[in-house]
Every structure is written in C-alpha cells, then in structure tokens.
Design a protein around this motif. Structure first.
Motif, short mmCIF file in Angstrom:
data_model
loop_
_atom_site.label_atom_id
_atom_site.label_comp_id
_atom_site.label_asym_id
_atom_site.label_seq_id
_atom_site.Cartn_x
_atom_site.Cartn_y
_atom_site.Cartn_z
N LEU A 16 0.34 31.13 -73.37
CA LEU A 16 1.75 30.96 -73.07
C LEU A 16 1.90 29.61 -72.38
O LEU A 16 1.20 29.33 -71.39
CB LEU A 16 2.27 32.07 -72.16
CG LEU A 16 2.14 33.50 -72.70
CD1 LEU A 16 0.92 34.18 -72.12
CD2 LEU A 16 3.38 34.32 -72.37
N VAL A 17 2.79 28.80 -72.89
CA VAL A 17 2.97 27.45 -72.35
C VAL A 17 4.45 27.24 -72.05
O VAL A 17 5.28 27.21 -72.96
CB VAL A 17 2.46 26.37 -73.33
CG1 VAL A 17 2.66 24.99 -72.72
CG2 VAL A 17 1.00 26.62 -73.68
N GLU A 18 4.76 27.07 -70.76
CA GLU A 18 6.15 26.86 -70.34
C GLU A 18 6.47 25.38 -70.27
O GLU A 18 5.58 24.55 -70.05
CB GLU A 18 6.41 27.47 -68.95
CG GLU A 18 6.06 28.92 -68.79
CD GLU A 18 4.72 29.13 -68.13
OE1 GLU A 18 4.53 30.14 -67.44
OE2 GLU A 18 3.84 28.24 -68.31
N LEU B 136 14.55 26.74 -69.86
CA LEU B 136 13.10 26.81 -69.90
C LEU B 136 12.65 27.34 -71.26
O LEU B 136 13.33 28.17 -71.86
CB LEU B 136 12.56 27.72 -68.80
CG LEU B 136 12.99 27.42 -67.37
CD1 LEU B 136 12.31 28.38 -66.41
CD2 LEU B 136 12.70 25.98 -67.00
N SER B 137 11.50 26.85 -71.70
CA SER B 137 10.91 27.30 -72.96
C SER B 137 9.52 27.84 -72.69
O SER B 137 8.82 27.38 -71.79
CB SER B 137 10.81 26.15 -73.96
OG SER B 137 12.06 25.59 -74.23
N CYS B 138 9.12 28.82 -73.50
CA CYS B 138 7.77 29.36 -73.43
C CYS B 138 7.29 29.57 -74.86
O CYS B 138 7.87 30.38 -75.59
CB CYS B 138 7.75 30.66 -72.65
SG CYS B 138 6.12 31.47 -72.63
N THR C 84 1.87 39.47 -81.19
CA THR C 84 3.08 39.73 -81.95
C THR C 84 4.14 40.28 -81.01
O THR C 84 3.87 41.20 -80.21
CB THR C 84 2.83 40.74 -83.08
OG1 THR C 84 2.27 41.93 -82.51
CG2 THR C 84 1.85 40.19 -84.09
N PHE C 85 5.32 39.74 -81.10
CA PHE C 85 6.37 40.10 -80.16
C PHE C 85 6.70 41.59 -80.19
O PHE C 85 7.09 42.17 -79.18
CB PHE C 85 7.63 39.28 -80.44
CG PHE C 85 7.61 37.92 -79.81
CD1 PHE C 85 6.46 37.15 -79.82
CD2 PHE C 85 8.75 37.41 -79.21
CE1 PHE C 85 6.44 35.89 -79.24
CE2 PHE C 85 8.74 36.14 -78.62
CZ PHE C 85 7.59 35.39 -78.64
N ASN D 55 6.95 31.04 -82.15
CA ASN D 55 7.06 32.15 -81.19
C ASN D 55 7.46 31.58 -79.84
O ASN D 55 6.64 31.45 -78.93
CB ASN D 55 5.71 32.88 -81.12
CG ASN D 55 5.51 33.84 -82.24
OD1 ASN D 55 6.45 34.19 -82.95
ND2 ASN D 55 4.29 34.27 -82.43
N THR D 56 8.73 31.28 -79.73
CA THR D 56 9.25 30.66 -78.52
C THR D 56 10.34 31.52 -77.91
O THR D 56 11.19 32.05 -78.62
CB THR D 56 9.84 29.27 -78.83
OG1 THR D 56 8.83 28.46 -79.45
CG2 THR D 56 10.31 28.59 -77.56
#
Length: 124
Positions: free
Chosen positions: A4-6, A20-22, A28-29, A76-77
């Motif tokens: 996970l990268v914010e 903010l983005s992640c 899988t969501f 997948n954001t």
C-alpha cells in the motif's frame, strides 16, 4: 506481496481541501477492508474511513460530511477526499488493509497491511 503506497499529503490552511491516494497491490478488494487511519503526535492511531469489501464506506464521526472515501477507476487505488480541513485533522494518514469483519474495521491493531503514511498539516 501486499503493498500500500500513500501520497497526496501536504501543508494547507484551515478550510482547504486535500486528496490522498493509496495504491493497493497484492489483494482483491472484494475480500478486504481498505481503510484510512491517522495518528497525531502523542495520540493513538484512530480510524478515519473504510471501504468494506468493495461495497460500502464508513466514516468516523469526526470526519463525516467532510471526508469522502472512494475507489478509482484505474488501478487498485482508493482516495480520501478531505474538505473543510481543520487544524485538528493534522496527522500522519495511513492506508491499511485487512480481511476484517465489519464490526472490527475501526480497530487498527487488527490490520495486517499498512502503507508508510503521508503527513497532513492544517494550519489555522
């Protein structure tokens, strides 16, 4: 491997907005709660918002009506749109993921996967 990268934090004035983005990889969501938490200096990490199994979103009372969590159409954001920011919103914001049940999504100690965090500072 779950990552996970914010991104998107910064310094703003009270009343301003930030998004903010992640970017989430390795899961899988549909099977996970993807959540935002925050931690201010000297305070415990607290729940902000969650997207539960790619269906419903949930918010802390302190941000309800000001923050909006959504999933992007590309990659997948997940996003956290933060409007009408207040100085008390100042914190490091973390994206997290877990196969949590609904009753547990607000408990940070149960989350297995975390991003590195992004600083949000709101000046008065």
């Amino acid at each position: 491997q779950v990552q996970l990268v914010e991104s998107g934090g910064g310094l703003v004035q009270a009343g301003d907005s930030l998004r903010l983005s992640c970017v989430v990889s390795g899961i899988t969501f549909n099977g996970y709660a993807i959540s935002w938490f925050r931690q201010a200096p000297g305070k415990e990490r607290e729940f902000v918002a969650a997207l539960f199994r790619n269906a419903n979103t949930y918010y802390a009372d302190s941000v309800k009506g000001r923050f909006t969590m959504s999933r992007g159409d590309v990659r997948n954001t997940v996003y956290l749109q933060m409007d009408t920011l207040k100085p008390e919103d100042t914190a490091v914001y973390y994206c997290a993921a877990d196969r949590a049940i609904l009753s547990s999504i607000r408990n940070p100690s149960l989350y297995d996967f975390w991003g590195q965090g992004t600083q949000v500072t709101v000046s008065s």
